[in-house]
Each structure stands twice: as C-alpha cells, then as structure tokens.
Design a protein around this motif. Structure first.
Motif, short mmCIF file in Angstrom:
data_model
loop_
_atom_site.label_atom_id
_atom_site.label_comp_id
_atom_site.label_asym_id
_atom_site.label_seq_id
_atom_site.Cartn_x
_atom_site.Cartn_y
_atom_site.Cartn_z
N GLY A 93 59.06 50.74 46.87
CA GLY A 93 59.46 49.35 46.64
C GLY A 93 58.32 48.45 46.22
N ILE A 94 57.22 49.04 45.80
CA ILE A 94 56.06 48.26 45.36
C ILE A 94 56.25 48.00 43.86
CG2 ILE A 94 53.54 48.21 45.16
CD1 ILE A 94 53.50 50.22 47.53
N ILE A 95 57.01 46.99 43.55
CA ILE A 95 57.42 46.78 42.16
C ILE A 95 56.88 45.47 41.60
CG2 ILE A 95 59.40 46.52 40.62
CD1 ILE A 95 60.94 48.32 42.63
N GLU A 96 57.19 44.38 42.23
CA GLU A 96 56.83 43.07 41.70
C GLU A 96 55.60 42.54 42.42
OE1 GLU A 96 59.38 40.67 40.04
OE2 GLU A 96 60.89 42.19 39.67
N ASN A 97 54.44 43.13 42.07
CA ASN A 97 53.20 42.66 42.68
C ASN A 97 52.01 43.10 41.83
OD1 ASN A 97 52.36 45.30 43.40
ND2 ASN A 97 53.67 45.21 45.20
N ASP A 98 50.84 42.69 42.24
CA ASP A 98 49.62 42.96 41.46
C ASP A 98 49.33 44.45 41.33
OD1 ASP A 98 49.26 40.25 41.13
OD2 ASP A 98 47.75 40.06 42.72
N ILE A 99 49.64 45.23 42.35
CA ILE A 99 49.37 46.67 42.28
C ILE A 99 50.17 47.29 41.14
CG2 ILE A 99 49.64 48.88 43.48
CD1 ILE A 99 49.15 47.31 46.11
N MET A 100 51.46 46.98 41.07
CA MET A 100 52.28 47.54 39.99
C MET A 100 51.85 46.99 38.64
SD MET A 100 54.42 49.69 38.92
CE MET A 100 55.69 50.32 39.98
N ASP A 101 51.54 45.72 38.57
CA ASP A 101 51.10 45.13 37.30
C ASP A 101 49.84 45.84 36.77
OD1 ASP A 101 53.20 43.35 37.49
OD2 ASP A 101 51.95 41.65 38.12
N LEU A 102 48.89 46.09 37.65
CA LEU A 102 47.67 46.78 37.24
C LEU A 102 47.94 48.24 36.85
CD1 LEU A 102 45.18 45.34 39.89
CD2 LEU A 102 45.16 44.91 37.41
N THR A 103 48.86 48.87 37.56
CA THR A 103 49.21 50.27 37.25
C THR A 103 49.88 50.35 35.87
OG1 THR A 103 49.47 50.70 39.61
CG2 THR A 103 50.42 52.31 38.09
N ALA A 125 51.47 57.74 39.11
CA ALA A 125 51.53 56.75 40.19
C ALA A 125 52.83 55.95 40.20
CB ALA A 125 50.34 55.79 40.10
N PHE A 126 53.59 55.97 39.11
CA PHE A 126 54.80 55.14 39.05
C PHE A 126 55.83 55.52 40.12
CE2 PHE A 126 54.68 53.60 34.33
CZ PHE A 126 53.71 52.69 34.67
N VAL A 127 56.15 56.80 40.25
CA VAL A 127 57.22 57.21 41.17
C VAL A 127 56.91 56.80 42.61
CG1 VAL A 127 58.51 59.15 42.14
CG2 VAL A 127 58.14 59.01 39.68
N PRO A 128 55.73 57.12 43.14
CA PRO A 128 55.48 56.71 44.53
C PRO A 128 55.54 55.20 44.73
CG PRO A 128 53.75 58.22 43.78
CD PRO A 128 54.63 57.93 42.61
N LEU A 129 55.04 54.43 43.78
CA LEU A 129 55.09 52.98 43.91
C LEU A 129 56.53 52.47 43.90
CD1 LEU A 129 52.09 51.92 41.61
CD2 LEU A 129 52.22 51.75 44.11
#
Length: 184
Positions: free
Chosen positions: A154-164, A146-150
C-alpha cells in the motif's frame, strides 16, 4: 447454465482490480479470488518455485469446483500457463498476456515499453506475443522489481513510490521515446 464460480488467482492483490469490471459485465457470475499474499512477490523467485505455488493454487481452485481459472498474474502467465493447462485439461485456464498483447498490438503506436517483474521480463512473453500480432511494433522491456512489494504494502501515494517510479521510468520512457507503457 453452469452455476459454478470462476476462479481467479494472482501472486497478490493486484488482480482484484479486474473483478469490479467483470462483475459489471457478468453480474450473474460467482467468483473466487485467491491472492497469494503470504508468498508475494513471485517475480523474483525461481521458476520452479512459481510453478509449485501455481499448481497448489490451481489444485485448490479445481477442488473448489470452479468452471474456469483466470490467471491474473503476469509472472504466472509468462511461466506456468501451459503447465497448468496440461495438468488440468478438464477446465479452461486463461492467462493475462495473450489478450493484453492483442490489445497492445491493435492500439499502440510504434514504440512500446513493457515493465514487469524480473521473471516476466526475462520470459520475453510479452515481446513474443505482441510481435505475433503486430511485428512492426518496437518493443522495449525493463524489470522493476521494487514495484510489486511497494504496491502490495500500500505504499503508493508517497515520496518512496515517486522516487521509485522516477528511478525505473525516467530513462526508460524518455530514453527510448516510448509512446505506450504497459505494466506487465
């Protein structure tokens, strides 16, 4: 002096992070960067598909008269480097894994974790290369698809990335008592 540009390619935009550093070290060099954002991520695709994409991009760069190609993609470096070198013997083609593995082997302590795409991890390219340079390092690997698509979105500094990050990394890092983690 060879005034032709250096060609870089990646499955997306991540490889752009190396360009400013290279421009500082090589201020007189011209560069062409090909980020295949239309078909990213590569790390979950079939190796035959990755090879086809890589051959198309390398062919484009060779036709653009580059003097060398730098593959700024771990997935391509782990699966296609030798095929690309065979198809384009007239031009140096460099991958990212060997120089990274050499640096890891020289600087890491004893417990190294490699994270990457499914294809990169399945290739075991980092493990094999690091072991050639330093056989005493314990290497642990896990894929984080899931890292590459996020990151590419540009989904980097938010809750979705933190949880991932928490999902992939907590058990991997702490459970294996890693002293070094490599984004492969």
């Amino acid at each position: 002096m060879d005034n032709r540009p250096i060609g870089f390619f990646d499955s997306g935009l991540g490889g752009l992070t190396c360009i400013p550093h290279l421009m500082k070290k090589l201020p007189d060099e011209k560069m062409i960067y090909f980020g295949d954002t239309a078909r990213t991520p590569y790390g979950s695709k079939a190796i035959s598909t990755i090879k086809n994409f890589s051959m198309e991009i390398a062919d484009f760069l060779v036709k653009s008269n580059v003097k060398m190609i730098v593959i700024a993609c771990n997935t391509v470096s782990s699966t296609c480097l030798e095929d690309l070198r065979r198809k384009f013997p007239q031009i140096p083609i460099l991958g990212i894994i060997d120089p990274a593995a050499k640096s890891i082997a020289e600087h890491a302590d004893s417990r190294v974790g490699i994270i990457g795409t499914k294809v990169t991890i399945a290739s075991r390219a980092y493990e094999e290369c690091i072991s050639r340079y330093n056989g005493s390092i314990n290497i642990f690997e896990t894929s984080c698809p899931a890292f590459v698509p996020l990151i590419e979105e540009g989904i980097i500094e938010n809750d979705i990335m933190d949880l991932t990050i928490k999902y992939y990394m907590d058990d991997f890092v702490y459970g294996n008592r890693l002293d070094t983690v490599v984004l492969g």
